[in-house]
Design a protein around this motif. Sequence first.
Motif, PDB file in Angstrom:
ATOM      1  N   CYS A  25      -4.346  -0.059  -9.055  1.00 54.45           N
ATOM      2  CA  CYS A  25      -3.719   0.739  -9.054  1.00 54.45           C
ATOM      3  C   CYS A  25      -3.309   0.808  -8.047  1.00 54.45           C
ATOM      4  CB  CYS A  25      -4.284   2.217  -9.513  1.00 54.45           C
ATOM      5  SG  CYS A  25      -3.724   3.684  -9.512  1.00 54.45           S
ATOM      6  N   PHE A  26      -1.787   1.024  -7.670  1.00 58.77           N
ATOM      7  CA  PHE A  26      -1.797   1.187  -6.218  1.00 58.77           C
ATOM      8  C   PHE A  26       0.059   3.032  -6.089  1.00 58.77           C
ATOM      9  CE2 PHE A  26       1.633   1.435  -2.839  1.00 58.77           C
ATOM     10  CZ  PHE A  26       1.027   0.989  -1.864  1.00 58.77           C
ATOM     11  N   ASN A  27      -0.393   4.074  -5.458  1.00 59.94           N
ATOM     12  CA  ASN A  27       0.522   5.259  -5.303  1.00 59.94           C
ATOM     13  C   ASN A  27      -0.234   5.569  -6.784  1.00 59.94           C
ATOM     14  OD1 ASN A  27       0.166   5.175  -3.039  1.00 59.94           O
ATOM     15  ND2 ASN A  27       2.157   4.422  -2.393  1.00 59.94           N
ATOM     16  N   GLY A  28      -0.779   5.592  -7.507  1.00 59.46           N
ATOM     17  CA  GLY A  28      -0.523   6.267  -8.864  1.00 59.46           C
ATOM     18  C   GLY A  28      -0.005   5.365 -10.264  1.00 59.46           C
ATOM     19  N   GLY A  59      -9.010  -3.656 -10.984  1.00 61.72           N
ATOM     20  CA  GLY A  59      -9.741  -2.515 -11.627  1.00 61.72           C
ATOM     21  C   GLY A  59      -9.900  -1.389 -11.311  1.00 61.72           C
ATOM     22  N   GLN A  60      -9.387  -0.813 -10.083  1.00 60.68           N
ATOM     23  CA  GLN A  60      -9.480  -0.374  -9.342  1.00 60.68           C
ATOM     24  C   GLN A  60      -7.698   0.225  -8.526  1.00 60.68           C
ATOM     25  OE1 GLN A  60     -12.255  -0.898  -6.111  1.00 60.68           O
ATOM     26  NE2 GLN A  60     -12.034  -2.899  -5.947  1.00 60.68           N
ATOM     27  N   ASP A  61      -8.727   1.307  -8.423  1.00 58.36           N
ATOM     28  CA  ASP A  61      -7.062   1.950  -7.228  1.00 58.36           C
ATOM     29  C   ASP A  61      -6.899   1.002  -5.334  1.00 58.36           C
ATOM     30  OD1 ASP A  61      -5.219   3.538  -5.717  1.00 58.36           O
ATOM     31  OD2 ASP A  61      -5.600   5.196  -6.696  1.00 58.36           O
ATOM     32  N   LEU A  62      -6.433   0.524  -5.220  1.00 59.86           N
ATOM     33  CA  LEU A  62      -6.026  -0.043  -4.098  1.00 59.86           C
ATOM     34  C   LEU A  62      -5.263   0.307  -2.962  1.00 59.86           C
ATOM     35  CD1 LEU A  62      -6.104  -3.905  -5.391  1.00 59.86           C
ATOM     36  CD2 LEU A  62      -7.900  -2.483  -4.491  1.00 59.86           C
ATOM     37  N   THR A  63      -4.852   1.780  -2.993  1.00 58.65           N
ATOM     38  CA  THR A  63      -3.344   2.374  -2.536  1.00 58.65           C
ATOM     39  C   THR A  63      -4.176   2.388  -0.305  1.00 58.65           C
ATOM     40  OG1 THR A  63      -3.134   3.693  -4.071  1.00 58.65           O
ATOM     41  CG2 THR A  63      -2.529   4.888  -2.183  1.00 58.65           C
ATOM     42  N   GLU A  64      -6.116   2.791  -0.494  1.00 55.99           N
ATOM     43  CA  GLU A  64      -6.124   3.140   0.697  1.00 55.99           C
ATOM     44  C   GLU A  64      -6.198   1.153   1.792  1.00 55.99           C
ATOM     45  OE1 GLU A  64      -6.884   6.050   2.340  1.00 55.99           O
ATOM     46  OE2 GLU A  64      -5.507   6.953   0.561  1.00 55.99           O
ATOM     47  N   GLU A  65      -6.702   0.720   0.552  1.00 54.43           N
ATOM     48  CA  GLU A  65      -7.068  -0.236   0.847  1.00 54.43           C
ATOM     49  C   GLU A  65      -5.459  -1.567   2.041  1.00 54.43           C
ATOM     50  OE1 GLU A  65      -9.668  -2.967  -1.613  1.00 54.43           O
ATOM     51  OE2 GLU A  65     -10.895  -1.507  -2.126  1.00 54.43           O
ATOM     52  N   LEU A  66      -4.797  -0.822   0.952  1.00 52.55           N
ATOM     53  CA  LEU A  66      -3.003  -1.622   1.625  1.00 52.55           C
ATOM     54  C   LEU A  66      -2.955  -1.494   2.872  1.00 52.55           C
ATOM     55  CD1 LEU A  66      -0.887  -3.347   0.380  1.00 52.55           C
ATOM     56  CD2 LEU A  66       0.258  -1.248   0.482  1.00 52.55           C
ATOM     57  N   ARG A  67      -3.777  -0.552   3.540  1.00 53.15           N
ATOM     58  CA  ARG A  67      -3.588  -0.623   5.168  1.00 53.15           C
ATOM     59  C   ARG A  67      -4.216  -1.681   5.897  1.00 53.15           C
ATOM     60  NH1 ARG A  67      -5.639   5.509   6.282  1.00 53.15           N
ATOM     61  NH2 ARG A  67      -6.291   5.787   3.679  1.00 53.15           N
ATOM     62  N   ASP A  68      -5.020  -2.092   5.171  1.00 53.22           N
ATOM     63  CA  ASP A  68      -6.167  -4.142   5.329  1.00 53.22           C
ATOM     64  C   ASP A  68      -5.195  -5.145   5.433  1.00 53.22           C
ATOM     65  OD1 ASP A  68      -8.029  -1.702   7.120  1.00 53.22           O
ATOM     66  OD2 ASP A  68      -9.358  -1.961   5.928  1.00 53.22           O
ATOM     67  N   ALA A  69      -4.003  -4.724   4.503  1.00 50.64           N
ATOM     68  CA  ALA A  69      -3.652  -5.897   3.913  1.00 50.64           C
ATOM     69  C   ALA A  69      -2.687  -6.958   4.363  1.00 50.64           C
ATOM     70  CB  ALA A  69      -3.099  -5.786   2.725  1.00 50.64           C
ATOM     71  N   PRO A  70      -2.603  -8.190   5.283  1.00 48.25           N
ATOM     72  CA  PRO A  70      -1.442  -8.946   5.661  1.00 48.25           C
ATOM     73  C   PRO A  70       0.421  -8.643   5.452  1.00 48.25           C
ATOM     74  CG  PRO A  70      -2.697 -10.024   4.668  1.00 48.25           C
ATOM     75  CD  PRO A  70      -3.166  -9.120   4.387  1.00 48.25           C
ATOM     76  N   HIS A  71      -0.187  -7.631   4.561  1.00 51.35           N
ATOM     77  CA  HIS A  71       1.296  -7.672   3.251  1.00 51.35           C
ATOM     78  C   HIS A  71       1.788  -6.340   3.851  1.00 51.35           C
ATOM     79  CE1 HIS A  71      -0.516  -6.871   0.290  1.00 51.35           C
ATOM     80  NE2 HIS A  71      -1.520  -8.237  -0.173  1.00 51.35           N
ATOM     81  N   THR A  72       2.675  -5.765   3.039  1.00 56.09           N
ATOM     82  CA  THR A  72       3.552  -4.817   2.434  1.00 56.09           C
ATOM     83  C   THR A  72       3.416  -4.701   1.280  1.00 56.09           C
ATOM     84  OG1 THR A  72       5.688  -5.336   2.295  1.00 56.09           O
ATOM     85  CG2 THR A  72       5.020  -4.621   4.317  1.00 56.09           C
ATOM     86  N   GLU A  73       3.753  -3.044   0.876  1.00 57.11           N
ATOM     87  CA  GLU A  73       3.386  -2.628  -0.458  1.00 57.11           C
ATOM     88  C   GLU A  73       4.286  -3.255  -1.465  1.00 57.11           C
ATOM     89  OE1 GLU A  73       5.447   1.887  -0.633  1.00 57.11           O
ATOM     90  OE2 GLU A  73       4.274   1.904   0.295  1.00 57.11           O
ATOM     91  N   SER A  74       5.539  -3.589  -0.809  1.00 55.29           N
ATOM     92  CA  SER A  74       6.890  -4.438  -1.748  1.00 55.29           C
ATOM     93  C   SER A  74       5.579  -5.645  -2.365  1.00 55.29           C
ATOM     94  CB  SER A  74       7.760  -4.918  -0.503  1.00 55.29           C
ATOM     95  OG  SER A  74       7.041  -5.984   0.307  1.00 55.29           O
TER      96      SER A  74
END
Length: 79
Positions: free
Chosen positions: A26-29, A51-66
Amino acid sequence: MSNTPTYTKNQLALRNGQDKPEIWVCFNGLIYDVTESRLWKNGKHYEHWAGQDLTEELRDAPHTESVFSKFKVIGKIKV
């Protein structure tokens, strides 16, 4: 998107690559099916679990939400 199914967090949690064959995140709902991604084999992508919401974790990712545009939206999370 009004016809998009809604899933609970418990239903999402079962799509973790272990309990059921589907691998969802899940990301942004929105819930995305990442089952076919070679980067999500067995429900794990680096230190992230499916199996979980990754919205908060994306901040630490080396890529964007695209990155989510590569995957099909299969539902939305019930709030």
